[in-house]
Write an enzyme that holds these catalytic residues in place. Structure first.
Site, short mmCIF file in Angstrom:
data_model
loop_
_atom_site.label_atom_id
_atom_site.label_comp_id
_atom_site.label_asym_id
_atom_site.label_seq_id
_atom_site.Cartn_x
_atom_site.Cartn_y
_atom_site.Cartn_z
N TYR A 379 0.85 -1.19 0.00
CA TYR A 379 0.00 0.00 0.00
C TYR A 379 0.89 1.24 0.00
O TYR A 379 1.91 1.27 -0.69
CB TYR A 379 -0.99 -0.05 1.18
N ARG A 432 -9.78 10.92 -7.32
CA ARG A 432 -8.84 11.61 -6.44
C ARG A 432 -8.01 10.58 -5.69
O ARG A 432 -8.29 10.22 -4.55
CB ARG A 432 -9.57 12.51 -5.46
N LYS A 450 -5.76 -2.06 -0.81
CA LYS A 450 -6.48 -1.89 0.45
C LYS A 450 -7.08 -3.20 0.92
O LYS A 450 -7.07 -3.52 2.11
CB LYS A 450 -7.56 -0.83 0.30
N GLU A 521 -13.76 4.71 -1.56
CA GLU A 521 -12.34 5.05 -1.50
C GLU A 521 -11.95 6.02 -2.60
O GLU A 521 -12.25 5.78 -3.79
CB GLU A 521 -11.50 3.78 -1.63
N ASP A 522 -11.31 7.11 -2.22
CA ASP A 522 -10.67 8.04 -3.15
C ASP A 522 -11.61 8.59 -4.22
O ASP A 522 -11.27 8.67 -5.41
CB ASP A 522 -9.44 7.40 -3.80
N ASP A 544 -13.63 5.50 3.99
CA ASP A 544 -12.40 5.47 4.78
C ASP A 544 -11.68 6.81 4.75
O ASP A 544 -11.06 7.20 5.73
CB ASP A 544 -11.47 4.37 4.25
N ASP A 545 -11.74 7.55 3.63
CA ASP A 545 -11.07 8.85 3.56
C ASP A 545 -11.63 9.82 4.58
O ASP A 545 -10.89 10.62 5.16
CB ASP A 545 -11.20 9.44 2.15
N ASN A 694 -0.27 11.42 2.13
CA ASN A 694 0.40 10.30 1.47
C ASN A 694 0.58 10.61 -0.02
O ASN A 694 -0.21 11.37 -0.58
CB ASN A 694 -0.44 9.02 1.60
#
Length: 843
Positions: A379, A432, A450, A521-522, A544-545, A694
């Protein structure tokens, strides 16, 4: 030559054609060597300079043709020319390329503005007289009767005469406007002077103009050339040839043609979508029925060299694998040796992926037993580079790829997944990815990586995981121009249509896999908040973000507050970054304060969010996106703070959190100002600094910088791992606020509790559980997170507390009898249940 044919003068031929071409070129818009205000080369229509050049070209042609005609006339009557060679311009015929030398770079002329059609004087160097060249090619040097003169030949070397033309036209150009001959044109050029010598000027030599000489020449209307000039022969040849492609930007045309060939979807007007109708369902062989290579080619069944003798016989594997039986430690040792010989993290990632494609149990055994070394490869930070190159690195499918073009076939696509009843899904649209922006379908590396962590950290069986990417196009021009890009080669569709697509996906997923938890996610910030609010009460899902990042930062913040020696009521936090992650984290911390007795407004007043325009305020003048309005300040008295330094000076914060995805935002002055504001409140107080972006290249500052700029007093946590730092004999240990500490436990807890939805209390409970999972040794080292080697143990604790929260919130659908047993026997019984349901690979 006693015939009646008029001899062909090379200069007559050359000048009659070249002059016509030159006149044609000069009648077009002229390309100037001067730059405009935008730094581009400019063009203009014929000016006085252009007209002068045109007049000069006609003058040169008429003079040379007249002289040549006179020579031809004399030749016709007498058979030879009696003109003085010094007054007649004649051609060098049949030049030998190996012995040819450039034309002279020096000769004298007198000009009279009153009579431009006549020369007061013409003097040519001896080189232009007949009989001065190779005797094998020029008979005039061997025939005494010619005495240095010869009849004109109809054959001549055009290349050499183009050089002659450049030397002849050079004085006229320089005389009329010396500034028009910029040295920027120079590649191979000659100097022009009044000296009778022929000193050669090399391509790298410089000959600056004499402005005084030019002014004198113009005032007297008669002068000689005293300033050295340079001119590109190649430029003259291009003008003489009048190449129509010389001003065309071929690279732009080629790029346009390349893009056109890649854009296979252009011109279509798609308003409806078709549905895929598959003729048959896929029949998979069961593990019990598989034999031979059917076993070895299935990575979920392959055990490598760890098959027992009984298994080798029953599965027809005799002779298909080496005649040796190894335990898991030996296979892991061999794999680690190969991984550690790889030179880059990408190569290590690819080798791990190869193992995963051949032997899933071995892959997860490596990942679990060597978490600190392997998780950064699977990851962050490595996965960011993998996503950037995904279309190039791609060798085999590892996910479901759902295109907007097949939106009517989502159920069919979901049913094509080979593993029945997945329990956890990670879905992205790639809009993103980390701090890298819109990567389109290349973002699928995030769900794949993930879900590997869901398995390694929480023990969710790899057969029960499902990575998905929703391909809605991309705004990434690099991807659109990449001939290897695997996604839709079109601009991202409108947000409203993406919303419809997401509605269809969530409905289909709940129908096909009703027990599956969906983790978003993202997605870009606005969509992330929108989707979470839209679906959280209807489906089993979380982001999760927003929620995971908020929970892991909250867990670290709880530990940091306990070590900071700053009272809770004096805590003030500045967030650099007000996107989905920043706002999500801040909201989680607001809940931390409300659970400790503060009102929501009192808790919210502790937070100051900063974006690229400065402190987020309601009267800043710009239109705030919806998710920023909650934290927009109203107590700034109309003053706007535009920089992070100004905000720190104004707020005097005790904690600084970075979620900007911009390296170096936390400068030395910023960090030292934070330290000063904390220490001003009393001795022994420590600043809290969380650069959480990150990958590592996006971190707001490094661990070493944070230690050096605070003299070691900082309470530090980052999003990606930093190494220990030793200075003055003291070793400092960084904390990694990685979401892997919470999202696997949240997912596992929701799955085992059979939660109908994921509540805010379940998210908050995960953070509190993580903060209480440190052991005595970790507390002694001043850590605020468990060591990454203990992430599996921490995930069990988080999952247990999430399950208990689901029970309290009334969203667990487990049988009542099951909960009565756990409530009677406590955590020991519940922990045993969890461990019985997690995946622990054996070989």
């Amino acid at each position: 030559m006693g015939n009646n044919r008029l001899p062909v003068s090379p200069w007559t031929v050359l000048m009659s054609g070249a002059t016509a071409r030159l006149q044609k070129v000069l009648s077009r818009p002229v390309l100037s060597s001067k730059l405009d205000h935008a730094g581009r080369t400019s063009s203009h229509h014929p000016s006085s300079l252009t007209k002068s050049l045109l007049l000069a070209s006609r003058f040169a042609a008429s003079t040379i043709v007249a002289a040549t005609s006179a020579s031809a006339g004399a030749s016709t009557s007498t058979g030879t020319s009696n003109l003085d060679p010094g007054t007649t311009i004649k051609s060098q015929t049949n030049r030998n390329p190996s012995t040819y030398t450039s034309p002279p770079n020096s000769f004298s002329r007198k000009f009279s503005w009153g009579n431009l059609l006549g020369w007061d004087q013409r003097t040519l160097p001896n080189k232009y007289k007949y009989g001065t060249h190779d005797p094998h090619l020029n008979p005039s040097t061997t025939d005494p009767s010619l005495h240095g003169e010869r009849a004109e030949s109809p054959y001549f070397n055009l290349t050499g005469h183009l050089d002659d033309l450049s030397s002849l036209t050079r004085p006229f150009l320089a005389f009329l406007d010396p500034s028009s001959l910029s040295s920027s044109y120079s590649m191979a050029s000659y100097a022009v002077s009044t000296s009778s010598s022929s000193d050669f000027s090399t391509p790298r030599s410089s000959s600056p103009h004499s402005s005084a000489s030019v002014a004198s020449a113009r005032s007297s209307h008669s002068s000689t050339f005293s300033a050295a000039k340079r001119m590109s022969i190649s430029s003259i040849r291009r003008i003489s040839a009048s190449n129509p492609m010389s001003s065309v930007d071929l690279s732009t045309i080629e790029e346009t043609l390349k893009m056109a060939s890649l854009d296979t979807l252009r011109g279509y007007c798609q308003k409806t979508y078709g549905e895929v109708h598959q003729e048959a369902t896929t029949e998979y062989i069961s593990h019990e029925e598989a034999r031979g290579y059917q076993v070895l080619n299935q990575p979920h069944w392959n055990k490598g060299t760890s098959f027992t003798p009984e298994q080798r016989v029953s599965k027809n594997l005799t002779g298909l694998i080496p005649h040796v039986m190894e335990d898991s430690e030996k296979q892991v040792e061999r794999a680690l040796k190969m991984i550690r010989t790889r030179q880059t993290d990408i190569d290590r990632y690819l080798y791990l992926s190869t193992i995963k494609s051949q032997n899933v149990d071995l892959f997860y055994r490596i990942l679990m037993d060597h978490a600190a070394e392997m998780m950064p490869l699977v990851y962050t930070p490595t996965i960011g580079d993998v996503c950037l190159q995904y279309s190039t690195l791609y060798t085999r499918p590892e996910a479901l790829y759902i295109s907007i073009k097949q939106r009517k076939s989502i159920r069919t696509i979901l049913r094509n997944w080979p593993w029945p009843k997945p329990e956890i899904c990670v879905v992205t649209d790639g809009s993103r990815i980390l701090g890298l922006g819109d990567l389109g379908v290349n973002g699928v590396g995030i769900p794949i990586g993930k879900l590997s962590l869901y398995t390694a950290a929480a023990g969710i069986h790899p057969d029960k995981t499902l990575p998905i990417v929703l391909d809605c196009g991309t705004a990434n021009e690099t991807n659109l121009r990449d001939p290897l890009y695997l996604g839709l080669r079109q601009k991202r569709i409108p947000v409203s249509e993406q919303q419809e697509f997401m509605d269809e996906f969530m409905e289909a997923a709940a129908e096909v896999f009703p027990e599956m938890v969906v983790q978003f996610e993202d997605f870009e910030s606005e969509k992330a908040f929108n989707y979470l609010d839209r679906y959280r009460h209807q489906y089993k899902c979380f982001n999760d973000d927003i929620q995971g990042t908020g929970a892991v930062v909250l867990a670290g913040y709880i530990g940091a507050v306990n070590l900071s020696n700053v009272p809770l009521e004096e805590q003030r936090l500045v967030f650099m970054g007000a996107g989905s992650a920043g706002v999500g984290v801040a909201k989680q911390l607001v809940e931390y304060y409300t659970k400790r007795g503060l009102s929501e407004q009192q808790a919210k007043d502790k937070f100051y969010l900063v974006d690229t325009k400065g402190l987020v305020t309601q009267d800043r003048g710009d239109k705030l996106v919806e998710h920023k309005k909650y934290f927009a300040r109203t107590d700034n008295n109309g003053y706007q703070f535009r920089t992070l330094e100004e905000v720190i000076e104004y707020v005097k914060p005790t904690a600084l959190v970075g979620l900007t995805a911009t390296h170096g935002v936390f400068t030395e002055s910023v960090v030292r100002a934070l330290k000063a504001s904390v220490e001003a409140g009393g001795l022994g107080r420590r600043p809290i600094l969380f650069p959480l972006s990150n990958p590592l290249t996006k971190a707001e500052c490094t661990f070493q910088e944070a230690v050096d700029w605070t003299e070691g007093t900082v309470l530090f946590a980052s999003g990606s791992p930093f190494s220990n730092y030793t200075v003055n004999g003291v070793t400092y240990h960084p904390n990694q606020g990685n979401n892997v500490y919470v999202f696997p436990g949240i997912g596992l807890g929701a799955i085992l509790a059979k939660a109908s939805k994921v509540t805010d209390d379940m998210i908050y409970t995960s953070a509190a559980a993580l903060s209480n999972s440190l052991n005595a040794d970790e507390v002694k080292q001043g850590l605020i997170y468990p060591r990454i080697e203990r992430v599996r143990e921490a995930s069990i604790i988080v999952a247990r507390e999430v399950m208990k929260s689901a029970r309290r919130e009334g969203v667990s659908t487990l049988p009542e009898e099951q909960w009565l047993e756990w409530e009677e026997w406590g955590d020991v019984a519940l922990d045993r249940y969890i461990k019985q349901h997690v995946y622990d690979p054996t070989l």
